[in-house]
Write an enzyme that holds these catalytic residues in place. Structure first.
Site, short mmCIF file in Angstrom:
data_model
loop_
_atom_site.label_atom_id
_atom_site.label_comp_id
_atom_site.label_asym_id
_atom_site.label_seq_id
_atom_site.Cartn_x
_atom_site.Cartn_y
_atom_site.Cartn_z
N LYS A 107 9.97 -11.71 2.80
CA LYS A 107 10.65 -11.79 1.51
C LYS A 107 10.47 -10.46 0.78
O LYS A 107 9.37 -9.91 0.74
CB LYS A 107 10.05 -12.93 0.67
CG LYS A 107 10.61 -13.07 -0.74
CD LYS A 107 12.06 -13.51 -0.74
CE LYS A 107 12.57 -13.71 -2.17
NZ LYS A 107 14.01 -14.06 -2.19
N ILE A 127 9.85 -8.29 -2.30
CA ILE A 127 9.29 -8.45 -3.64
C ILE A 127 9.94 -7.43 -4.57
O ILE A 127 9.83 -6.22 -4.35
CB ILE A 127 7.76 -8.24 -3.63
CG1 ILE A 127 7.09 -9.15 -2.58
CG2 ILE A 127 7.17 -8.47 -5.01
CD1 ILE A 127 7.27 -10.61 -2.83
N ARG A 185 -8.40 3.50 8.73
CA ARG A 185 -8.76 4.92 8.74
C ARG A 185 -9.04 5.39 7.31
O ARG A 185 -8.91 4.62 6.36
CB ARG A 185 -7.61 5.75 9.31
CG ARG A 185 -6.29 5.49 8.56
CD ARG A 185 -5.20 6.45 8.94
NE ARG A 185 -3.89 6.02 8.46
CZ ARG A 185 -3.45 6.18 7.22
NH1 ARG A 185 -4.23 6.72 6.31
NH2 ARG A 185 -2.24 5.78 6.87
#
Length: 504
Positions: free
Chosen positions: A201, A203, A292
């Site tokens: 979906k 946003i 990382r």
């Protein structure tokens, strides 16, 4: 104990890692390509080894070559920095096979969180909120249509192995759905060698918030608070700050707990970030995990006083974290701007070339992480980011004003940079008020990206200065008999250039 580290990277991040190594009394080993023979990280390291031609795939991405150099140099560990091999599970596994510590998480954790679909499934099982969407790859047109009908438009088509905005397509119209899936698959295969995609979906007007995580081998996991990363261009971060002007104390606590739960779900070790999308109503959803060190880690270091690279090295050495969660707090506000060798007023066209002059900002509350110097030729083969300017202030307003001053002081000739564009962001009222989301640059593109007459004049003046510097160098060489100048023409040039410099 780790006594010698190879940095499998280049540029500012290699220099930054070497600095922490030097403070810890650890010998550092640099690697370099043809394009980086004279790079700062090569000069600064204890040792340096050649690894191949300029293209990344023949040097910094040539994992086996780097492993062989590490064995030749007899290092104890490899720090991958960010980018290149930093999230390559096979490289982490090879390090382990040859008895070299990989300063980062296990190859299993990288694999689990590197695949976006697997990561979503893991987070759902851990009780971490995720964006509504699929939990497996989608290929069947009927399945795709059914999923979109359930979650509603708009949706994002995303590459499961993706990153950096590649393999992504926004769909607002049902008629564009199947073509968007095919395009995302094609780009994913081209970029990552894997055409698996999934649907989320979309946003609307979200904030991109990430939490810095540190976890040791003893099972201790902490977060170092959030970073606001919503100033983006084409899904690439441009400006970051901490703390976020959008996040409330209550939401910060909830998201911090979710970030720790996410890291523990994969038995994470080392430094990493849990990335979230936060909607206008402050509902947050897991986006992805970066296994990382992040480009923007300095702003967290500045507000917490914790050297994240040192913690990475200590964790890899088997040491527990040097602090507990309740001992971590933030003081003041910090902002980072990424300086790139590109022309923001010409569609961000890359601007490789020779740095004729550089004057970096300094003073109270300013840190510069860079790697270029006068006479250095910025290569065309790598990311155009050449430096990061980090400012700190007791308040957000002070940090912004300090950044505006720092960007004004940052002078480079010989190549175009993004400093003026970043100055405009610092002066934008919506940014200063903390009222922005991931569409900030798009919404304010006319204000931020339209060149004005004054900037054109400055650009010409800087070119004149660079030419004048070249000219004076030639005059010095001529005085020593290196070559002959046509004196009449050059005296006229000297006069004209001096007048231009005086005007500036």
């Amino acid at each position: 104990m780790i006594k010698k580290i190879l940095i499998a990277n280049r540029g500012e991040i290699a220099v930054r890692i070497i600095r922490s190594c030097r403070e810890l009394g650890i010998r550092s080993v640099a690697v370099f390509s043809d394009a980086d023979r004279a790079a700062m990280h090569v000069r600064y390291a204890s040792e340096a080894y050649y690894i191949g031609p300029s293209p990344s795939r023949e040097s910094y991405l040539f994992a086996e070559k780097i492993i062989q150099v590490a064995l030749q140099a007899k290092v104890d560990a490899i720090h991958p920095g960010y980018g290149f091999l930093s999230e390559n599970a096979d490289f982490a596994r090879r390090c382990s096979e040859v008895g070299i510590k990989f300063i980062g998480p296990s190859s299993e954790a990288i694999t689990q969180m590197g695949d976006k679909i697997t990561a979503r499934q893991t987070m759902i099982a851990a009780g971490v909120p995720v964006v509504p969407g699929t939990q497996k790859s989608v290929t069947n047109p009927n399945d795709i249509k059914k999923i979109v009908e359930e979650i509603g438009l708009p949706v994002m088509i995303k590459a499961s192995a993706g990153g950096g905005g590649k393999g992504m397509r926004l769909v607002r119209d049902q008629r564009e759905l199947f073509s968007a899936v095919k395009m995302a698959q094609s780009e994913a295969m081209s970029s990552f060698g894997n055409d698996t995609v999934y649907i989320e979906k979309y946003i609307e007007s979200p904030h991109h918030i990430e939490f810095q995580i540190l976890a040791d081998k003893q099972g201790n996991t902490v977060h170092l608070f959030e970073r606001e990363c919503s100033v983006q261009r084409r899904h690439q971060k441009v400006v970051e700050e901490t703390p976020s002007p959008f996040i409330t104390p209550e939401l910060r606590e909830q998201m911090g707990e979710a970030a720790i739960a996410a890291a523990k779900a994969v038995n994470y070790e080392g430094a990493g970030t849990i990335e979230f999308l936060v909607d206008a109503n402050r509902n947050f959803y897991f986006l992805e995990m970066n296994t990382r060190l992040q480009v923007e880690h300095p702003i967290t270091e500045r507000t917490t006083g914790i050297d994240i690279v040192k913690e990475q090295i200590n964790i890899a050495s088997g040491e527990p974290l040097s602090f507990k969660q309740e001992e971590v707090f933030q003081f003041g506000h910090s902002i980072e701007c990424r300086i790139s060798a590109e022309d923001p007023f010409n569609n961000f066209m890359p601007s490789p070339g020779v740095v004729r002059h550089i004057s970096e900002p300094n003073g109270l509350g300013i840190r510069t992480d860079g790697y270029v110097y006068e006479g250095y030729e910025i290569p065309m083969h790598y990311d155009p980011m050449i430096s990061k300017v980090i400012t700190w202030g007791r308040t957000r307003a002070e940090a912004i004003d300090r950044m505006r001053r720092a960007l004004y002081e940052y002078k480079i000739t010989g190549v175009k940079t993004s400093t003026k564009f970043l100055e405009r962001i610092m002066m934008n009222k919506n940014f200063r008020d903390g009222k922005y989301d991931t569409h900030f640059i798009e919404k304010h593109s006319e204000e931020l990206l339209t060149p004005c007459a004054n900037e054109k004049t400055v650009s010409v003046d800087m070119a004149i200065i660079a030419t004048y510097i070249d000219y004076t160098n030639k005059m010095e060489k001529a005085a020593m008999g290196d070559f002959t100048l046509t004196r009449t023409n050059d005296k006229w040039k000297e006069y004209a250039l001096k007048k231009s410099v005086q005007r500036i």
